[in-house]
Design a protein around this motif. Structure first.
Motif, short mmCIF file in Angstrom:
data_model
loop_
_atom_site.label_atom_id
_atom_site.label_comp_id
_atom_site.label_asym_id
_atom_site.label_seq_id
_atom_site.Cartn_x
_atom_site.Cartn_y
_atom_site.Cartn_z
N LEU A 96 0.82 -1.21 0.00
CA LEU A 96 0.00 0.00 0.00
C LEU A 96 0.85 1.26 0.00
O LEU A 96 0.52 2.25 -0.66
CB LEU A 96 -0.92 -0.02 1.22
N LEU A 97 1.97 1.23 0.71
CA LEU A 97 2.83 2.41 0.80
C LEU A 97 3.65 2.61 -0.47
O LEU A 97 3.95 3.76 -0.84
CB LEU A 97 3.77 2.26 2.00
N LEU A 98 4.03 1.53 -1.14
CA LEU A 98 4.87 1.65 -2.32
C LEU A 98 4.07 1.77 -3.60
O LEU A 98 4.35 2.60 -4.46
CB LEU A 98 5.81 0.44 -2.41
N TRP A 99 3.06 0.92 -3.77
CA TRP A 99 2.27 0.91 -5.00
C TRP A 99 0.98 1.71 -4.89
O TRP A 99 0.33 1.97 -5.88
CB TRP A 99 1.95 -0.52 -5.41
N GLY A 100 0.57 2.06 -3.67
CA GLY A 100 -0.69 2.78 -3.50
C GLY A 100 -1.91 1.90 -3.46
O GLY A 100 -3.03 2.39 -3.31
N ASN A 101 -1.72 0.58 -3.57
CA ASN A 101 -2.83 -0.37 -3.51
C ASN A 101 -2.34 -1.65 -2.83
O ASN A 101 -1.17 -2.02 -2.95
CB ASN A 101 -3.33 -0.73 -4.91
N ALA A 102 -3.24 -2.30 -2.11
CA ALA A 102 -2.96 -3.59 -1.50
C ALA A 102 -4.09 -4.55 -1.86
O ALA A 102 -5.27 -4.19 -1.78
CB ALA A 102 -2.84 -3.46 0.02
N TYR A 103 -3.72 -5.74 -2.30
CA TYR A 103 -4.70 -6.73 -2.73
C TYR A 103 -4.46 -8.04 -2.00
O TYR A 103 -3.32 -8.42 -1.73
CB TYR A 103 -4.61 -6.99 -4.24
N ALA A 104 -5.56 -8.74 -1.72
CA ALA A 104 -5.49 -10.08 -1.14
C ALA A 104 -6.64 -10.90 -1.71
O ALA A 104 -7.78 -10.41 -1.81
CB ALA A 104 -5.57 -10.04 0.39
N GLN A 105 -6.34 -12.13 -2.08
CA GLN A 105 -7.39 -13.01 -2.60
C GLN A 105 -8.17 -13.61 -1.45
O GLN A 105 -7.60 -14.09 -0.47
CB GLN A 105 -6.78 -14.11 -3.46
N ILE A 106 -9.50 -13.59 -1.57
CA ILE A 106 -10.39 -14.12 -0.55
C ILE A 106 -10.79 -15.53 -0.95
O ILE A 106 -11.36 -15.75 -2.02
CB ILE A 106 -11.63 -13.23 -0.39
N ILE A 107 -10.48 -16.50 -0.09
CA ILE A 107 -10.85 -17.89 -0.33
C ILE A 107 -12.05 -18.23 0.55
O ILE A 107 -12.01 -18.01 1.77
CB ILE A 107 -9.68 -18.84 -0.01
N ASP A 132 -14.18 -11.49 -4.51
CA ASP A 132 -13.10 -12.42 -4.19
C ASP A 132 -11.78 -11.70 -3.93
O ASP A 132 -10.73 -12.36 -3.83
CB ASP A 132 -12.91 -13.44 -5.31
N VAL A 133 -11.79 -10.39 -3.86
CA VAL A 133 -10.56 -9.62 -3.67
C VAL A 133 -10.76 -8.61 -2.54
O VAL A 133 -11.73 -7.85 -2.54
CB VAL A 133 -10.15 -8.89 -4.96
N LEU A 134 -9.84 -8.63 -1.57
CA LEU A 134 -9.77 -7.58 -0.56
C LEU A 134 -8.85 -6.50 -1.12
O LEU A 134 -7.65 -6.72 -1.26
CB LEU A 134 -9.22 -8.14 0.75
N HIS A 135 -9.41 -5.36 -1.46
CA HIS A 135 -8.66 -4.28 -2.09
C HIS A 135 -8.66 -3.08 -1.14
O HIS A 135 -9.72 -2.56 -0.78
CB HIS A 135 -9.29 -3.90 -3.43
N ILE A 136 -7.46 -2.66 -0.75
CA ILE A 136 -7.31 -1.47 0.08
C ILE A 136 -6.63 -0.41 -0.78
O ILE A 136 -5.42 -0.46 -1.00
CB ILE A 136 -6.46 -1.76 1.33
N PRO A 137 -7.38 0.55 -1.32
CA PRO A 137 -6.76 1.58 -2.16
C PRO A 137 -6.22 2.73 -1.33
O PRO A 137 -6.76 3.09 -0.29
CB PRO A 137 -7.93 2.04 -3.04
#
Length: 428
Positions: A107-118, A171-176
C-alpha cells in the motif's frame, strides 16, 4: 431498464497510470537522471525506514472482531471464523503480523494492497492470500461491474510461463490509497519520483566521492608533451584513488601540477542537500523526522507530542482504510449490521507511568472505569468478581443536580417536624 444500462456504461474504467502502457509516465528516469521505481526506492534508507515504520506499526496493532450487544455495547466475537483469520492466521503460510506488514508495504509503495479471498461452500471466508499489486489491474465489464485481472508469471497447472486470472470483486480484498477516482490508488513513489531520484543522486554522489578519493575530478598539468598519458593516469589512480588512499602525499614528476576542477562538497552543500531529502521523503509518508533518525528539532519536551501526532495524523487514516475495506469485502450484508473490526491504538497513545496513573485515578473516582477496566489496559490479570473487580465507584458527596431540591425539601421537612415536637413538649 435501458436508463440503468446506460448509467453503467457511462462509468469510467478505473485508472491506474502506474500500470500497463502508461507505467513509464510516472516512473522511469527522474529529473536527476536516476531510475525510480518501487524496488530502487527501497534501497534509499529514508524510504526503507518510513515504509518499515508504518508497516510494522499497522501490523503490530491488536486487531479484533467485535459484535454489537443488545445493551448498545460491544463484545469480542471470538467464535466467528473471521476472528481467527484477522487476529492470528489469515492463511496457513503466514501470521497476521506478516500478512498485514506485507499488505501495508504494498500500500505504501504501490498505492494499492490486494489479497485473494478464499471461501468454502457455505460462502464463509477461510483464508486470505496477498497478491502483488504490480501484477494486478482493475477493470469494468460491459454492465459496469468491477473485476480484477491478475497476471501470474508461472502457472503450475498448465505449465505456461505467463497467464492472466480474472477475479470477481467479491473475491478480492482491495485497500486503495490516495487516488483520483476512489477505486484505484496512486503510488506515492511514482508521484514523488523526483524527490526520491534527487535523494538517490546525492547518495550516489557521496559514494563516488569517497570511492575516487578526497580530491576527485582534477587534472594533471605537464609543461611539455607526455609520451604515454595513459600510463601516467593509471599510475596516479593506483596510488591515490579510493577512500583507502585519501590524504596521501602526492609526488609529482617532470614539473607536473595538479589542478582540482570539481566543486567541493561543502560548497555544493552536499550534507545539507542529503538531510533535506531525508526530510522530504519523511514528508511524503507523513512520518515525524525523529522516527527516521533526524533529532535536530526534537527534544524531551516535544518528542512525546510528536509521537501522539504520528498516531493521530499518520496511523489513523491508514487504520480507517483497513477497517472499512475489511468490513466492505469480508462481511455479508447482514453481518455488516452486527459486526465490525477495530484496530486498538490505545497502547500507542499511552503517556508516561505517572500520567497514566493520574488518569486512571480520575476515571476510577468518577465511576466510569472499574479496577478490571484499568488492569486490562495495563495487561494485568483481572480481579475476581467476588472481590469487587468489576465494581464502579463514585464519591459519596456527589449527587445529581435534579436531586438537590429533594434533599433540601427533606431537610426543611425534618426541621419543621423537630420544631413541632419541641412545641408539644413545652405544652406538656
Amino acid at each position: 431498464m435501458r436508463w440503468f444500462t446506460n448509467l453503467f456504461k457511462a462509468r469510467d474504467k478505473p485508472q491506474n497510470y502506474s500500470f500497463g502502457s502508461n507505467y513509464s509516465f510516472f516512473f522511469g528516469n527522474s529529473s536527476s537522471g536516476k531510475s525510480v521505481n518501487e524496488f530502487t526506492a527501497m534501497q534509499m534508507t529514508a524510504v526503507y525506514s518510513c515504509v518499515r515504520i508504518l508497516a510494522e506499526a499497522v501490523a503490530g496493532l491488536p486487531l479484533h472482531l467485535y459484535k454489537y450487544t443488545d445493551t448498545g455495547g460491544k463484545e469480542k466475537a471470538i467464535s466467528h471464523t473471521l476472528y481467527f483469520l484477522l487476529h492470528d492466521e489469515p492463511n496457513p503460510e503466514m501470521s497476521s503480523f506478516v500478512f498485514r506488514e506485507t499488505l501495508m508495504t504494498h500500500l505504501l509503495l504501490w498505492g494499492n494492497a490486494y489479497a485473494q479471498i478464499i471461501r468454502n461452500g457455505k460462502g464463509e471466508v477461510i483464508a486470505l492470500y496477498p497478491l502483488m499489486p504490480n501484477k494486478m489491474s482493475v477493470e469494468r465489464d460491459a454492465r459496469g461491474n468491477l473485476y480484477y485481472l491478475y497476471t501470474k508469471t508461472f502457472d503450475e497447472m498448465t505449465g505456461s510461463e505467463k497467464t492472466t486470472v480474472a477475479l470477481k470483486a467479491e473475491d478480492v480484498l482491495h485497500i486503495p490509497g490516495l487516488g483520483f477516482d476512489g477505486l484505484v490508488g496512486y503510488s506515492p513513489i511514482a508521484m514523488a519520483k523526483n524527490a526520491v531520484g534527487l535523494a538517490m543522486a546525492t547518495e550516489e554522489y557521496g559514494a563516488k566521492f569517497f570511492a575516487n578519493g578526497a580530491a576527485p575530478g582534477g587534472v594533471l598539468e605537464h609543461p611539455g608533451t607526455i609520451k604515454d598519458p595513459q600510463r601516467v593516469k593509471d599510475s596516479w589512480n593506483k596510488a591515490y584513488q579510493g577512500s583507502s588512499n585519501a590524504h596521501r602525499v602526492a609526488v609529482l614528476e617532470e614539473g607536473m601540477k595538479y589542478q582540482q576542477i570539481a566543486i567541493a562538497p561543502d560548497q555544493a552543500q552536499f550534507l545539507e542537500t542529503r538531510k533535506f531529502q531525508i526530510n522530504e521523503i519523511a514528508r511524503i509518508f507523513r512520518v515525524p523526522p525523529h522516527m527516521v533518525g533526524d533529532l535536530e528539532k526534537s527534544s524531551f519536551s516535544n518528542i512525546e507530542q510528536q509521537s501522539l501526532e504520528f498516531v493521530k495524523y499518520t496511523l489513523d487514516p491508514w487504520v480507517i482504510r483497513w477497517e472499512q475495506a475489511i468490513s466492505r469485502a469480508l462481511f455479508t450484508k447482514s453481518e455488516k449490521k452486527a459486526y465490525f473490526v477495530k484496530f486498538n491504538v490505545d497502547g500507542l497513545l499511552r503517556g508516561d507511568y505517572a500520567s497514566r496513573m493520574s488518569g486512571y485515578a480520575t476515571a476510577r473516582q468518577n465511576g466510569w472505569m472499574s479496577a478490571n477496566d484499568i488492569r486490562e489496559l495495563e495487561n494485568l490479570d483481572r480481579i475476581p468478581d467476588e472481590l469487587g473487580g468489576d465494581l464502579y465507584l463514585i464519591n459519596g458527596n456527589m449527587t445529581k443536580l435534579q436531586d438537590a431540591g429533594v434533599f433540601a425539601k427533606k431537610y426543611e421537612k425534618e426541621e419543621a417536624e423537630d420544631e413541632e415536637v419541641l412545641e408539644l413538649d413545652k405544652k406538656r
